[in-house]
Design a protein around this motif. Sequence first.
Motif, mmCIF file in Angstrom:
data_model
loop_
_atom_site.group_PDB
_atom_site.id
_atom_site.type_symbol
_atom_site.label_atom_id
_atom_site.label_comp_id
_atom_site.label_asym_id
_atom_site.label_seq_id
_atom_site.Cartn_x
_atom_site.Cartn_y
_atom_site.Cartn_z
ATOM 1 N N ARG A 166 0.827 -1.217 0.000
ATOM 2 C CA ARG A 166 0.000 0.000 0.000
ATOM 3 C C ARG A 166 0.864 1.270 0.000
ATOM 4 O O ARG A 166 0.586 2.218 -0.693
ATOM 5 C CB ARG A 166 -0.928 -0.008 1.213
ATOM 6 C CG ARG A 166 -1.861 1.176 1.235
ATOM 7 C CD ARG A 166 -3.188 0.833 1.836
ATOM 8 N NE ARG A 166 -3.973 2.027 2.096
ATOM 9 C CZ ARG A 166 -4.681 2.669 1.165
ATOM 10 N NH1 ARG A 166 -4.677 2.263 -0.079
ATOM 11 N NH2 ARG A 166 -5.393 3.730 1.485
ATOM 12 N N HIS A 175 5.664 9.912 6.085
ATOM 13 C CA HIS A 175 4.540 9.921 7.025
ATOM 14 C C HIS A 175 5.021 9.925 8.473
ATOM 15 O O HIS A 175 4.557 10.691 9.300
ATOM 16 C CB HIS A 175 3.628 8.710 6.783
ATOM 17 C CG HIS A 175 2.538 8.585 7.814
ATOM 18 N ND1 HIS A 175 2.712 7.857 8.969
ATOM 19 C CD2 HIS A 175 1.299 9.151 7.900
ATOM 20 C CE1 HIS A 175 1.600 7.951 9.702
ATOM 21 N NE2 HIS A 175 0.735 8.744 9.079
ATOM 22 N N GLN A 272 -10.411 10.402 4.236
ATOM 23 C CA GLN A 272 -8.945 10.569 4.230
ATOM 24 C C GLN A 272 -8.539 11.826 3.466
ATOM 25 O O GLN A 272 -7.554 12.472 3.813
ATOM 26 C CB GLN A 272 -8.294 9.346 3.604
ATOM 27 C CG GLN A 272 -8.388 8.120 4.499
ATOM 28 C CD GLN A 272 -7.819 6.899 3.807
ATOM 29 O OE1 GLN A 272 -8.324 6.488 2.762
ATOM 30 N NE2 GLN A 272 -6.784 6.334 4.376
ATOM 31 N N HIS A 354 -7.570 10.993 13.501
ATOM 32 C CA HIS A 354 -6.795 10.206 12.535
ATOM 33 C C HIS A 354 -6.036 9.070 13.236
ATOM 34 O O HIS A 354 -6.041 7.932 12.767
ATOM 35 C CB HIS A 354 -5.829 11.144 11.808
ATOM 36 C CG HIS A 354 -4.835 10.443 10.964
ATOM 37 N ND1 HIS A 354 -5.164 9.856 9.761
ATOM 38 C CD2 HIS A 354 -3.511 10.196 11.149
ATOM 39 C CE1 HIS A 354 -4.083 9.304 9.237
ATOM 40 N NE2 HIS A 354 -3.069 9.486 10.070
#
Length: 399
Positions: A166, A175, A272, A354
Amino acid sequence: MLRHLMALFILALAALPVSATAQDVRLPENATPSAIDRANTGGAQNLADIERRQNGAEIDDGFRRNNLGGDAATVPGLGPLGGRSDPDLWRGIRYNELPVRVSTMNKTGRVLVQDNGMWWQQFREGPLATYGAWLLAGTLAVLLLFYLLRGRIRIEGGKVGRTITRFKAIERFAHWMLAGSFILLALTGLATLFGRKVVIPLLGHEFNSVLLTGSKFIHNNVSWAFMIALVMVFVMWIWHNIPNKTDWVWIKQGGGFIGDKHPPAKKFNFGQKIVFWAVILLGFSVSLSGLSLLFPFEIQLFGHTFNLINDIGMAEAAGLGPLQGDLTPHAEMQYAQLWHAIIGFLMMAVILGHIYIGTLGMEGAFDAMGNGEVDERWAEQHHSLWLDEVKDDKRTPAE
Ligand code: HEM
């Protein structure tokens, strides 16, 4: 008559020890005043001086008389202020005529006291801190309630055991750099705002001082990692976050949170995309106001913005009347600080949601950012269109 004589006699007896003590410390008549040894007071007056003055004798008060108004350079030995009094100092500060050196290269930074500071300080310690704390507490309460009502979103039918990539390593690196730096910035930012109110009463001044010195260092330096990661994430993921018509389906089905249906989605679903754009826009704004705080008085953001809001008639429309666009450099900094904190709080609230969905809230989600591989059944249920695309790409041999 006899009673009067007796009373006088008793009074004379009582006075005897006092005059004897005074006599002991008094210098001989011919002694010069400077002969008094003032070593124990570092040259300032001592008991012998006081008693000589009380007795009407001459004293040498040159140590004081000669030091009136002198500064530290001309009157050494009296500390950094020399012979200046406190009122002199504060008056000087009030009129920006400082008798002391302020170690800043920026001339505006020499203004230490200004009336504008009061409303800012009161706003910062009052509404900002109060509503900010409520926003975070409210968000946590809503997440808890959601968890109690909806529970963890499970992978229906369980994992199949086949995985699909992914996120690539570079995506995960960006991230986690963004996430790690944001968490550090949030914690150190909160410590800075709530240190006085919360940490001092609980753990004392010493602890708070060390905590805030460290927090400032971390906050100022880690901000660069946050900004770099923000740019990386923006460049890598923007194409997947442009709204399209599948988002309507997602919205109409309540994102799959209500009911059992899993709405179709490409790489990122509409929820998202909201997180992405919130992170990008709030992150950009918090970075810009942060930069103006990091380089004081160099970046003026608010005066221009207020003038623009006035010019396009927004201030009137919102019933605010014309905003004051002609801001002093200090007012600019005060607005920058408040804006930075407000945007920071909003971002923290979004990120709490989140983090919840990426860990506790949804089975199988963390793997996407953990090792980059997700179970095919998870992908089927949450990102069916993306899974089809990836499978199609695999089937089509590269040209
Ligand atoms: C412990 C903290 C965090 C965890 C566990 C976490 C977890 C995740 C996961 C699992 C994904 C991928 C979701 C998917 O596969 O579709 C993701 C995506 C993302 N994360 Fe995080 N994250 C954390 C903190 C942060 C922070 C602090 C930020 C930003 C300041 C952030 C920004 C993003 C963005 C923009 C995305 C892409 C959009 C989205 O999936 O919502 N994350 N995160």
